[in-house]
Design an enzyme around this catalytic site. Sequence first.
Site, PDB file in Angstrom:
ATOM      1  N   TYR A  55       0.817  -1.223   0.000  1.00 54.58           N
ATOM      2  CA  TYR A  55       0.000   0.000   0.000  1.00 54.58           C
ATOM      3  C   TYR A  55       0.848   1.269   0.000  1.00 54.58           C
ATOM      4  O   TYR A  55       0.339   2.355  -0.258  1.00 54.58           O
ATOM      5  CB  TYR A  55      -0.942   0.019   1.209  1.00 54.58           C
ATOM      6  CG  TYR A  55      -0.228   0.190   2.539  1.00 54.58           C
ATOM      7  CD1 TYR A  55      -0.094   1.445   3.122  1.00 54.58           C
ATOM      8  CD2 TYR A  55       0.327  -0.904   3.198  1.00 54.58           C
ATOM      9  CE1 TYR A  55       0.578   1.610   4.327  1.00 54.58           C
ATOM     10  CE2 TYR A  55       0.996  -0.754   4.402  1.00 54.58           C
ATOM     11  CZ  TYR A  55       1.118   0.504   4.961  1.00 54.58           C
ATOM     12  OH  TYR A  55       1.786   0.650   6.141  1.00 54.58           O
ATOM     13  N   MET A  64       6.148   5.275  -0.069  1.00 55.62           N
ATOM     14  CA  MET A  64       6.004   6.188   1.049  1.00 55.62           C
ATOM     15  C   MET A  64       5.754   5.382   2.322  1.00 55.62           C
ATOM     16  O   MET A  64       4.617   5.289   2.797  1.00 55.62           O
ATOM     17  CB  MET A  64       4.835   7.135   0.761  1.00 55.62           C
ATOM     18  CG  MET A  64       4.774   8.349   1.614  1.00 55.62           C
ATOM     19  SD  MET A  64       3.480   9.467   1.019  1.00 55.62           S
ATOM     20  CE  MET A  64       2.001   8.599   1.513  1.00 55.62           C
ATOM     21  N   PRO A  65       6.800   4.763   2.875  1.00 54.61           N
ATOM     22  CA  PRO A  65       6.609   3.936   4.067  1.00 54.61           C
ATOM     23  C   PRO A  65       6.108   4.748   5.267  1.00 54.61           C
ATOM     24  O   PRO A  65       6.685   5.769   5.627  1.00 54.61           O
ATOM     25  CB  PRO A  65       8.012   3.378   4.338  1.00 54.61           C
ATOM     26  CG  PRO A  65       8.698   3.429   3.013  1.00 54.61           C
ATOM     27  CD  PRO A  65       8.165   4.656   2.355  1.00 54.61           C
ATOM     28  N   HIS A  66       5.020   4.271   5.851  1.00 51.99           N
ATOM     29  CA  HIS A  66       4.432   4.878   7.044  1.00 51.99           C
ATOM     30  C   HIS A  66       3.458   3.880   7.634  1.00 51.99           C
ATOM     31  O   HIS A  66       3.073   2.916   6.965  1.00 51.99           O
ATOM     32  CB  HIS A  66       3.696   6.176   6.688  1.00 51.99           C
ATOM     33  CG  HIS A  66       2.521   5.948   5.793  1.00 51.99           C
ATOM     34  ND1 HIS A  66       2.667   5.670   4.441  1.00 51.99           N
ATOM     35  CD2 HIS A  66       1.195   5.908   6.047  1.00 51.99           C
ATOM     36  CE1 HIS A  66       1.460   5.484   3.905  1.00 51.99           C
ATOM     37  NE2 HIS A  66       0.563   5.620   4.859  1.00 51.99           N
ATOM     38  N   THR A  67       3.071   4.090   8.857  1.00 47.83           N
ATOM     39  CA  THR A  67       2.057   3.253   9.483  1.00 47.83           C
ATOM     40  C   THR A  67       1.319   4.085  10.517  1.00 47.83           C
ATOM     41  O   THR A  67       1.523   5.298  10.610  1.00 47.83           O
ATOM     42  CB  THR A  67       2.675   1.956  10.065  1.00 47.83           C
ATOM     43  OG1 THR A  67       1.620   1.063  10.426  1.00 47.83           O
ATOM     44  CG2 THR A  67       3.569   2.233  11.256  1.00 47.83           C
TER      45      THR A  67
END
Length: 145
Positions: A55, A64-67
């Site tokens: 995702y 766009m690594p994020h959590t």
Amino acid sequence: MEGLVLTEKNVKLQVSADSWEEAVRIGGQLLVEQGCAKPSYVEGIIRAVKELGPYIIISDGLAMPHTRPEEGAAAIGCSLITLKEPVLFEGDDCPVKVMICFSAVDSESHMDILKMIVEFVERGLIDDIAKAETYEELLEIIKTK
């Protein structure tokens, strides 16, 4: 661009990573070093990608690594890494060569980072950013095109 959120402390260019996981860890570690995230946040990104699929890929060549903030975000922050060799995510056949990791403590505070990313994509800068060898070169690309 005013209020540039990229500094020499949160940018790493031409990084070698054997996998998408390693690339996320490198970008995420920059957030940890800035005090913006705990190591658990980085692991949370990797766990989420494994559970939900890639995702974080938002455009050709760009992830766009994020959590979620509760995974260990301590403050708003971002990092940008470019990869010497692109990495592939399971479930996606688009090689990623630029990663902009970010941490946010709520759903609004990271809007400046998202605007910057959208601007890079709209201006067609991802390939040029991926080729930058130095921080100064990166700034030139962002400012001039």
